[in-house]
Design a protein around this motif. Structure first.
Motif, short mmCIF file in Angstrom:
data_model
loop_
_atom_site.label_atom_id
_atom_site.label_comp_id
_atom_site.label_asym_id
_atom_site.label_seq_id
_atom_site.Cartn_x
_atom_site.Cartn_y
_atom_site.Cartn_z
N PRO A 33 -37.38 69.97 -25.14
CA PRO A 33 -38.21 70.47 -27.01
C PRO A 33 -38.20 72.08 -26.34
N GLU A 34 -39.12 72.45 -24.83
CA GLU A 34 -39.80 73.73 -24.27
C GLU A 34 -37.92 74.89 -24.63
N LEU A 35 -36.98 74.33 -23.97
CA LEU A 35 -35.80 75.25 -23.72
C LEU A 35 -35.27 74.93 -25.13
N THR A 36 -34.95 73.92 -25.45
CA THR A 36 -34.44 74.36 -27.12
C THR A 36 -35.19 75.54 -27.73
N ASN A 37 -36.32 75.61 -28.40
CA ASN A 37 -37.23 76.48 -28.78
C ASN A 37 -36.52 78.19 -28.63
N ALA A 38 -36.50 77.98 -26.88
CA ALA A 38 -36.75 78.88 -26.11
C ALA A 38 -35.51 79.16 -26.85
N ILE A 39 -33.96 78.88 -26.45
CA ILE A 39 -32.82 78.92 -27.18
C ILE A 39 -32.46 79.00 -28.28
N SER A 40 -32.92 78.33 -29.01
CA SER A 40 -32.97 78.96 -30.63
C SER A 40 -34.24 80.04 -31.25
N GLY A 41 -34.85 80.54 -30.55
CA GLY A 41 -35.88 81.52 -30.66
C GLY A 41 -35.22 83.24 -29.90
N LEU A 42 -34.14 82.67 -29.32
CA LEU A 42 -32.93 83.62 -28.53
C LEU A 42 -32.15 83.98 -29.32
N LEU A 43 -31.38 83.02 -29.81
CA LEU A 43 -29.82 82.74 -30.26
C LEU A 43 -30.22 83.47 -32.39
N THR A 44 -31.37 83.40 -32.54
CA THR A 44 -32.39 83.35 -34.04
C THR A 44 -31.41 85.52 -34.30
N PRO A 45 -32.05 85.76 -33.56
CA PRO A 45 -32.26 87.33 -34.10
C PRO A 45 -30.87 88.11 -33.77
N LEU A 46 -30.75 87.57 -32.63
CA LEU A 46 -29.23 87.78 -31.30
C LEU A 46 -28.18 87.27 -33.22
N LEU A 47 -27.61 86.40 -33.58
CA LEU A 47 -26.96 85.96 -35.00
C LEU A 47 -27.53 86.81 -36.00
N LEU A 48 -28.63 86.86 -36.09
CA LEU A 48 -28.84 87.57 -37.30
C LEU A 48 -28.77 89.35 -37.33
N MET A 49 -28.80 89.61 -36.29
CA MET A 49 -28.79 90.96 -35.81
C MET A 49 -27.37 91.61 -35.58
N GLY A 50 -26.46 90.66 -34.94
CA GLY A 50 -25.24 91.09 -35.07
C GLY A 50 -23.72 90.41 -35.84
N SER A 51 -24.72 89.81 -36.77
CA SER A 51 -23.53 89.05 -37.76
C SER A 51 -23.80 90.05 -38.88
N GLY A 52 -24.72 91.11 -38.73
CA GLY A 52 -24.87 91.52 -40.59
C GLY A 52 -26.12 90.80 -41.25
N VAL A 53 -25.90 89.73 -41.56
CA VAL A 53 -26.84 88.77 -42.21
C VAL A 53 -27.83 90.09 -42.06
N LEU A 54 -29.03 90.54 -40.97
CA LEU A 54 -29.75 90.61 -41.09
C LEU A 54 -30.10 92.12 -41.25
N PHE A 55 -29.53 93.02 -41.26
CA PHE A 55 -29.06 94.71 -41.45
C PHE A 55 -27.46 94.89 -41.48
N PRO A 56 -27.59 95.52 -41.99
CA PRO A 56 -25.69 95.48 -42.43
C PRO A 56 -25.03 95.67 -41.57
N LEU A 57 -23.99 95.53 -41.39
CA LEU A 57 -22.92 95.65 -40.24
C LEU A 57 -22.42 97.74 -40.98
N GLU A 58 -22.20 97.84 -41.43
CA GLU A 58 -22.07 99.31 -41.24
C GLU A 58 -22.83 100.31 -40.93
N LEU A 59 -24.59 100.02 -40.59
CA LEU A 59 -25.19 101.13 -39.51
C LEU A 59 -24.20 100.85 -38.57
N MET A 60 -23.39 100.01 -37.53
CA MET A 60 -23.49 99.79 -36.00
C MET A 60 -21.61 100.66 -36.75
N PRO A 61 -21.24 101.02 -35.01
CA PRO A 61 -19.99 102.34 -34.79
C PRO A 61 -18.85 101.07 -35.75
N ASP A 62 -17.96 101.85 -35.99
CA ASP A 62 -17.49 100.96 -36.58
C ASP A 62 -15.89 99.95 -36.25
#
Length: 372
Positions: free
Chosen positions: A282-311
């Protein structure tokens, strides 16, 4: 008589093969009536008893939504904005007079042109049913401010057709936030409340114990889905109610949002089962989930618009499955800025979900002990 039978003529015959036992053994028996219901009820209790899973699946996304709204009020909701209502007809004159109080937007200029410092130019159609708006990209919330001002002027119900001076659709905060928070909530439901729960059930031997009962293995795993599906639909209902209250959702687009949410839940649950069925602690799962969530949110235009990134980078990231889910949901809300056709979003989400489901089934382990 020997163990080998003899025929009436005394000829020895080969021993008869034992008749196969057709009765189902442990783990393969036909489940008794109501078994799946009992399994689903037990898995629901397991979910309800996990306060962290419920917090990250329900409470935290709501808090995040409130934080986003507060940030938008501080950074985007400026004003009053200066807009120029152009046109010499009665509709333009009435709109210019109605917006003259300066509460949200201030009408300036004349039919001769917009003065310097104008954030938007509005041109009413001849019948007054549509307002065509050209906005300054540096003032992203001017369209929202205009929408908010129209009901107080008696011009509510008009369609606002907006575009930026650079040719791009203007960014509107709320059509971006509502789908984004829904995606985040579904992601938390898949990672925290599904992957984490599965690893815990495997680690403490619960799944291995359930396999010794007459329950089918498939029924054991599928029994996790009803509670999570109901929670996902509840999250959709809350997001839909908020979007409807803000005037961003119609009954027809609500149906397509339901379809998009179901596809998104399939995709994210497949990820949850893949992680939950292969990770060992469970500890490894929580660590991976905690790392995946912000990466996916920021790298998918869900948390911040993709328009803020280079085209170039934004174009590449817009094709990842979570970005496609956010894009499909923004098709369903009025004012949402999208990058792909919705049918293409659906097709790619379903295809990715099917591949992840196959991978999760093949890689699933019933316990966390390392095999030699």
């Amino acid at each position: 008589m020997s163990a080998l039978d003899t025929s009436p003529t005394g000829t020895r015959t080969a021993p008869r093969a034992p008749v196969p036992d057709d009765s189902p053994g442990p783990g393969t028996a036909a489940p008794p009536p109501g078994q799946f219901k009992a399994l689903a009820k037990g898995m629901t209790k397991e979910l309800v008893r996990d306060p962290m899973a419920l917090f990250f699946s329900v409470v935290f996304p709501v808090l995040l939504a409130g934080l986003f709204v507060a940030i938008m009020q501080l950074t985007w909701a400026g004003g009053p904005y200066k807009i120029a209502v152009v046109g010499s007809g009665t509709q333009a004159t009435e709109l210019r007079d109605a917006l003259g109080d300066g509460s949200k937007v201030t009408a300036v200029g004349s039919p001769r042109g917009a003065p310097e410092g104008t954030e938007a130019v509005v041109a009413p159609s001849a019948d007054g049913d549509t307002l065509r708006v050209v906005t300054d990209p540096e003032s992203p919330s001017v369209v929202s401010a205009l929408r908010d001002a129209l009901p107080q002027t008696g011009w509510d119900g008009r369609e606002v057709d907006a575009i930026g001076t650079d040719g791009s659709p203007p960014f509107e905060p709320m059509p971006f936030v509502v789908p984004g928070v829904l995606v985040f909530a579904l992601m938390s439901l898949a990672l925290s409340a599904t992957a984490g729960t599965l690893v815990s059930l495997r680690a403490n031997g619960t799944l291995r114990l359930l396999r010794t009962t007459p329950a089918r293995p498939q029924a054991i795993l599928v029994s996790l889905l009803p509670a999570r599906g109901a929670l996902g639909l509840a999250l959709l209902a809350v997001a839909g109610a908020v979007a409807t209250a803000l005037g961003l959702l119609t009954p027809l687009s609500g149906l397509t949002m339901l379809l998009t949410t179901v596809l998104g839940m399939w995709l994210l649950m497949a990820v949850g089962f893949l992680l939950g069925g292969t990770l060992r602690s469970p500890e490894l799962t929580n660590a991976i989930s905690g790392l995946l969530t912000p990466l996916l949110l920021m790298g998918s235009g869900v948390l911040f618009p993709l328009e803020l990134m280079p085209d170039g980078l934004a174009d590449v990231l817009s094709w990842n499955p979570v970005a496609l889910l956010g894009d499909a949901l923004r098709h369903d809300v009025s004012g949402g800025v999208t990058r792909h056709q919705q049918w293409l979003d659906w097709l790619l989400i379903a295809g990715t979900a099917a591949l992840l489901t196959i991978a999760a089934v093949r890689a699933f382990r019933w316990d966390t002990e390392k095999k030699n």
